[in-house]
Design a protein around this motif. Structure first.
Motif, PDB file in Angstrom:
ATOM      1  N   ILE A   1     -15.473  30.472   5.633  1.00 58.62           N
ATOM      2  CA  ILE A   1     -15.801  29.345   4.764  1.00 58.62           C
ATOM      3  C   ILE A   1     -14.870  29.499   3.566  1.00 58.62           C
ATOM      4  O   ILE A   1     -14.362  30.597   3.324  1.00 58.62           O
ATOM      5  N   ALA A   2     -14.626  28.452   2.827  1.00 58.01           N
ATOM      6  CA  ALA A   2     -13.632  28.453   1.744  1.00 58.01           C
ATOM      7  C   ALA A   2     -13.633  29.749   0.945  1.00 58.01           C
ATOM      8  O   ALA A   2     -14.617  30.110   0.331  1.00 58.01           O
ATOM      9  N   GLY A   3     -12.522  30.464   0.992  1.00 58.49           N
ATOM     10  CA  GLY A   3     -12.382  31.677   0.206  1.00 58.49           C
ATOM     11  C   GLY A   3     -12.913  32.936   0.856  1.00 58.49           C
ATOM     12  O   GLY A   3     -12.805  34.012   0.279  1.00 58.49           O
ATOM     13  N   LYS A   4     -13.483  32.865   2.059  1.00 57.84           N
ATOM     14  CA  LYS A   4     -14.024  34.065   2.704  1.00 57.84           C
ATOM     15  C   LYS A   4     -13.820  33.963   4.212  1.00 57.84           C
ATOM     16  O   LYS A   4     -14.285  33.017   4.842  1.00 57.84           O
ATOM     17  N   VAL A   5     -13.105  34.925   4.769  1.00 53.39           N
ATOM     18  CA  VAL A   5     -12.902  34.990   6.210  1.00 53.39           C
ATOM     19  C   VAL A   5     -13.292  36.389   6.670  1.00 53.39           C
ATOM     20  O   VAL A   5     -12.861  37.379   6.095  1.00 53.39           O
ATOM     21  N   LEU A   6     -14.138  36.438   7.694  1.00 49.72           N
ATOM     22  CA  LEU A   6     -14.613  37.702   8.248  1.00 49.72           C
ATOM     23  C   LEU A   6     -14.347  37.715   9.751  1.00 49.72           C
ATOM     24  O   LEU A   6     -13.780  36.773  10.298  1.00 49.72           O
ATOM     25  N   ALA A   7     -14.815  38.745  10.417  1.00 53.00           N
ATOM     26  CA  ALA A   7     -14.715  38.811  11.873  1.00 53.00           C
ATOM     27  C   ALA A   7     -15.543  37.678  12.477  1.00 53.00           C
ATOM     28  O   ALA A   7     -16.469  37.158  11.847  1.00 53.00           O
TER      29      ALA A   7
ATOM     30  N   ILE B   1     -23.416  19.109   4.438  1.00 49.03           N
ATOM     31  CA  ILE B   1     -22.907  20.309   3.766  1.00 49.03           C
ATOM     32  C   ILE B   1     -23.074  21.531   4.663  1.00 49.03           C
ATOM     33  O   ILE B   1     -24.096  21.684   5.322  1.00 49.03           O
ATOM     34  N   ASP B   2     -22.064  22.392   4.654  1.00 43.47           N
ATOM     35  CA  ASP B   2     -22.134  23.715   5.282  1.00 43.47           C
ATOM     36  C   ASP B   2     -22.244  24.749   4.172  1.00 43.47           C
ATOM     37  O   ASP B   2     -21.409  24.772   3.267  1.00 43.47           O
ATOM     38  N   SER B   3     -23.239  25.616   4.229  1.00 38.98           N
ATOM     39  CA  SER B   3     -23.382  26.708   3.269  1.00 38.98           C
ATOM     40  C   SER B   3     -23.238  28.024   4.012  1.00 38.98           C
ATOM     41  O   SER B   3     -23.816  28.202   5.084  1.00 38.98           O
ATOM     42  N   GLY B   4     -22.460  28.946   3.447  1.00 36.04           N
ATOM     43  CA  GLY B   4     -22.176  30.216   4.103  1.00 36.04           C
ATOM     44  C   GLY B   4     -22.900  31.387   3.471  1.00 36.04           C
ATOM     45  O   GLY B   4     -22.867  31.564   2.252  1.00 36.04           O
ATOM     46  N   PHE B   5     -23.547  32.194   4.318  1.00 45.06           N
ATOM     47  CA  PHE B   5     -24.292  33.369   3.877  1.00 45.06           C
ATOM     48  C   PHE B   5     -23.870  34.567   4.730  1.00 45.06           C
ATOM     49  O   PHE B   5     -23.546  34.420   5.891  1.00 45.06           O
TER      50      PHE B   5
ATOM     51  N   GLY C   1     -20.681  30.265  -0.675  1.00 36.75           N
ATOM     52  CA  GLY C   1     -20.277  28.938  -1.109  1.00 36.75           C
ATOM     53  C   GLY C   1     -20.667  27.870  -0.107  1.00 36.75           C
ATOM     54  O   GLY C   1     -21.188  28.154   0.969  1.00 36.75           O
ATOM     55  N   SER C   2     -20.399  26.628  -0.506  1.00 37.20           N
ATOM     56  CA  SER C   2     -20.694  25.472   0.340  1.00 37.20           C
ATOM     57  C   SER C   2     -19.457  24.599   0.438  1.00 37.20           C
ATOM     58  O   SER C   2     -18.666  24.515  -0.502  1.00 37.20           O
ATOM     59  N   THR C   3     -19.313  23.966   1.591  1.00 33.10           N
ATOM     60  CA  THR C   3     -18.185  23.069   1.839  1.00 33.10           C
ATOM     61  C   THR C   3     -18.698  21.799   2.490  1.00 33.10           C
ATOM     62  O   THR C   3     -19.843  21.738   2.948  1.00 33.10           O
ATOM     63  N   THR C   4     -17.840  20.796   2.542  1.00 27.63           N
ATOM     64  CA  THR C   4     -18.150  19.603   3.314  1.00 27.63           C
ATOM     65  C   THR C   4     -18.213  20.032   4.779  1.00 27.63           C
ATOM     66  O   THR C   4     -17.336  20.751   5.247  1.00 27.63           O
ATOM     67  N   ALA C   5     -19.249  19.615   5.489  1.00 21.95           N
ATOM     68  CA  ALA C   5     -19.447  20.049   6.882  1.00 21.95           C
ATOM     69  C   ALA C   5     -18.220  19.719   7.730  1.00 21.95           C
ATOM     70  O   ALA C   5     -17.677  18.626   7.658  1.00 21.95           O
ATOM     71  N   GLY C   6     -17.796  20.711   8.497  1.00 25.22           N
ATOM     72  CA  GLY C   6     -16.656  20.541   9.385  1.00 25.22           C
ATOM     73  C   GLY C   6     -15.312  20.739   8.705  1.00 25.22           C
ATOM     74  O   GLY C   6     -14.284  20.754   9.370  1.00 25.22           O
ATOM     75  N   GLN C   7     -15.296  20.877   7.381  1.00 25.21           N
ATOM     76  CA  GLN C   7     -14.046  21.075   6.647  1.00 25.21           C
ATOM     77  C   GLN C   7     -14.177  22.365   5.842  1.00 25.21           C
ATOM     78  O   GLN C   7     -14.485  22.341   4.661  1.00 25.21           O
ATOM     79  N   TRP C   8     -13.939  23.490   6.486  1.00 22.37           N
ATOM     80  CA  TRP C   8     -14.264  24.786   5.933  1.00 22.37           C
ATOM     81  C   TRP C   8     -13.465  25.164   4.688  1.00 22.37           C
ATOM     82  O   TRP C   8     -13.783  26.132   4.019  1.00 22.37           O
ATOM     83  N   LEU C   9     -12.461  24.380   4.306  1.00 21.87           N
ATOM     84  CA  LEU C   9     -11.711  24.671   3.086  1.00 21.87           C
ATOM     85  C   LEU C   9     -12.031  23.713   1.938  1.00 21.87           C
ATOM     86  O   LEU C   9     -11.526  23.876   0.838  1.00 21.87           O
TER      87      LEU C   9
END
Length: 190
Positions: free
Chosen positions: A134-140, A156-160, A77-85
């Motif tokens: 990132i919104a909805g996903k937390v890992l180590a 935008i922050d995009s998480g992979f 997913g993607s979030t507003t940069a700096g606002q991971w939720l």
């Protein structure tokens, strides 16, 4: 022996369940669950309409150049940069999917089977880092590759997450090298 016969004769079968009441409760519960899902869908659509000012995503150019790095994994997913939720859902950016990333000299190609593909031009890339959520996903710590980029006037922050987590560090280095402004002759006469 007669006492056993008396005990057996005195026992009655269990009361018959009131099926009408039970079916009523089950139907009521199913309607409540359907209503909650409908509310969640309406919230998702409402969030998308709030983000309608986000321009259309760039398409992949016909000749993006030779691949510098390739990665397969998951797009989270993607979030507003700096606002991971603060999830961005406009233009399908909120849809999780498998992903095939390709970094070229032109930018970052994001191919998502079953979801909308998009392209981040080199000029729009700002940075990359390893993070834990990132919104909805937390890992180590360091489990997600976060790519920061601009689109329109939004950062935008995009998480992979790569199928092979060890290769994510090379992506951070490559994207940060690409996005570092080169010494240019900007502002000087040509």
């Amino acid at each position: 022996m007669t006492s056993l016969i008396q005990i057996a004769a005195e026992q009655k079968s269990a009361e018959v369940t009131d099926w009408a009441a039970r079916i009523g409760w089950v139907v009521g519960l199913l309607l409540f669950i359907a209503f909650v899902y409908w509310l969640m869908r309406q919230g998702w659509k409402w969030r998308g309409s709030l983000q309608s000012d986000l321009p259309e995503l760039p398409a992949v150019p016909e000749a993006p150049g030779e691949a510098r790095l390739e990665l397969t994994g998951r797009y989270h997913g993607s979030t507003t940069a700096g606002q991971w939720l603060d999830r961005i859902v406009a233009h399908g950016l909120g849809v999780r999917s498998r992903v095939e990333l390709t970094l070229t000299d032109a930018g970052l190609e994001v191919v998502r089977p079953g979801a909308r593909d998009f392209f981040v031009p080199k000029a729009a890339l700002r940075e990359a880092r390893l993070d834990k959520g990132i919104a909805g996903k937390v890992l180590a710590e360091g489990g997600l590759l976060i790519v920061t980029w601009t689109h329109g006037d939004k950062l935008i922050d995009s998480g992979f997450r790569s199928d092979h987590a060890a290769e994510q560090a090379a992506w951070v280095e490559a994207i940060n090298t690409m996005s570092t402004p080169n010494s240019t002759t900007e502002g000087t006469a040509r």
